[in-house]
Design a protein around this motif. Structure first.
Motif, PDB file in Angstrom:
ATOM      1  N   HIS A  25      46.126  30.985  26.861  1.00  0.00           N
ATOM      2  CA  HIS A  25      45.316  30.847  28.074  1.00  0.00           C
ATOM      3  C   HIS A  25      45.220  32.178  28.820  1.00  0.00           C
ATOM      4  CE1 HIS A  25      44.124  28.472  31.795  1.00  0.00           C
ATOM      5  NE2 HIS A  25      44.453  29.639  32.320  1.00  0.00           N
ATOM      6  N   HIS A  81      42.040  35.064  29.874  1.00  0.00           N
ATOM      7  CA  HIS A  81      41.747  35.654  31.184  1.00  0.00           C
ATOM      8  C   HIS A  81      41.559  37.156  31.055  1.00  0.00           C
ATOM      9  CE1 HIS A  81      41.746  32.329  33.828  1.00  0.00           C
ATOM     10  NE2 HIS A  81      42.998  31.966  33.605  1.00  0.00           N
ATOM     11  N   GLU A  85      38.385  29.601  34.058  1.00  0.00           N
ATOM     12  CA  GLU A  85      39.605  28.791  33.965  1.00  0.00           C
ATOM     13  C   GLU A  85      39.420  27.660  32.936  1.00  0.00           C
ATOM     14  OE1 GLU A  85      42.251  29.781  35.453  1.00  0.00           O
ATOM     15  OE2 GLU A  85      43.455  28.078  34.814  1.00  0.00           O
TER      16      GLU A  85
HETATM   17 ZN   LIG Z   1      44.094  30.419  34.201  1.00  0.00          ZN
END
Ligand SMILES: [Zn+2]
Length: 206
Positions: free
Chosen positions: A125, A129, A166
């Motif tokens: 994750h 980003h 996100e």
């Molecule tokens: Zn995040």
């Protein structure tokens, strides 16, 4: 961890979460993000779906950031976070990870979140980003969302959709780690059990 981790009311809440589809968690994330408060549900759902598909189809990249661990995640309301300075670093909070793993076992969610996958998903994750912050993927995501804020002849200017990165990061982690459900479901379940103790995992910092 408390004996009351999963009382009847908490289990009912988590049951409702389990029955909610993964895209809807993306919609909720967007709806709770500033600038989207008054947008209609259909538009948010379309963005959530697009961001999810975008993240799921991103090419796999090996995480390059260094990983450090600490044990004060529940107090801070965090499972992991990425910082770019002084060197790219993923900070993992081992107490929150342990709570997540325990919750998965207690809820019978192991087939969705295999052993060790939460840690792996957190690292994946945060790696996205990094990509969505600097790389060409950032404008590719913008274009696929199609949030046109200015038209001039055949030219279009695409606006930023706050929160879409996100959702994409969660979808990427779900895909590369082979999870059966989005990490957003697990996050919501964690918030439900962490609430009475410390505030939500995404709540205010102390
Ligand atoms: Zn995040």
């Amino acid at each position: 961890m408390t004996a009351a981790l999963l009382d009847r009311a908490t289990l009912a809440e988590i049951g409702a979460l389990e029955a909610t589809d993964d895209i809807e968690f993306g919609v909720r994330l967007l709806a709770n993000t500033p600038t989207h408060e008054s947008r209609d549900h259909d538009r948010l759902r379309q963005w959530a779906r697009t961001a999810d598909e975008f993240g799921a189809s991103l090419a796999h990249v090996a995480p390059t950031a260094r990983v450090v661990e600490s044990g004060d995640g529940l107090a801070k309301g965090l499972l992991a976070r990425y910082t770019s300075r002084p060197v790219p670093t993923v900070e993992l909070f081992t107490d929150t990870l342990a709570l997540a793993e325990e919750l998965i076992d207690r809820l019978g969610w192991r087939h969705w979140y295999p052993a060790g996958s939460v840690r792996e998903a957190a690292i994946a994750h945060e790696a996205v980003h990094e990509q969505l912050h600097h790389g060409p993927a950032k404008s590719a995501l913008k274009q696929s969302l199609g949030h046109v804020v200015l038209r001039a002849g055949r030219h279009r200017l695409y606006g930023h959709v706050a929160g879409a990165d996100e959702i994409a990061a969660h979808a990427y982690a779900r895909t590369v780690c082979g999870l059966g459900r989005s990490p957003l479901l697990l996050t919501a379940a964690l918030a439900t059990v962490a609430d009475p103790q410390q505030g939500s995992p995404h709540g205010r910092e102390k």
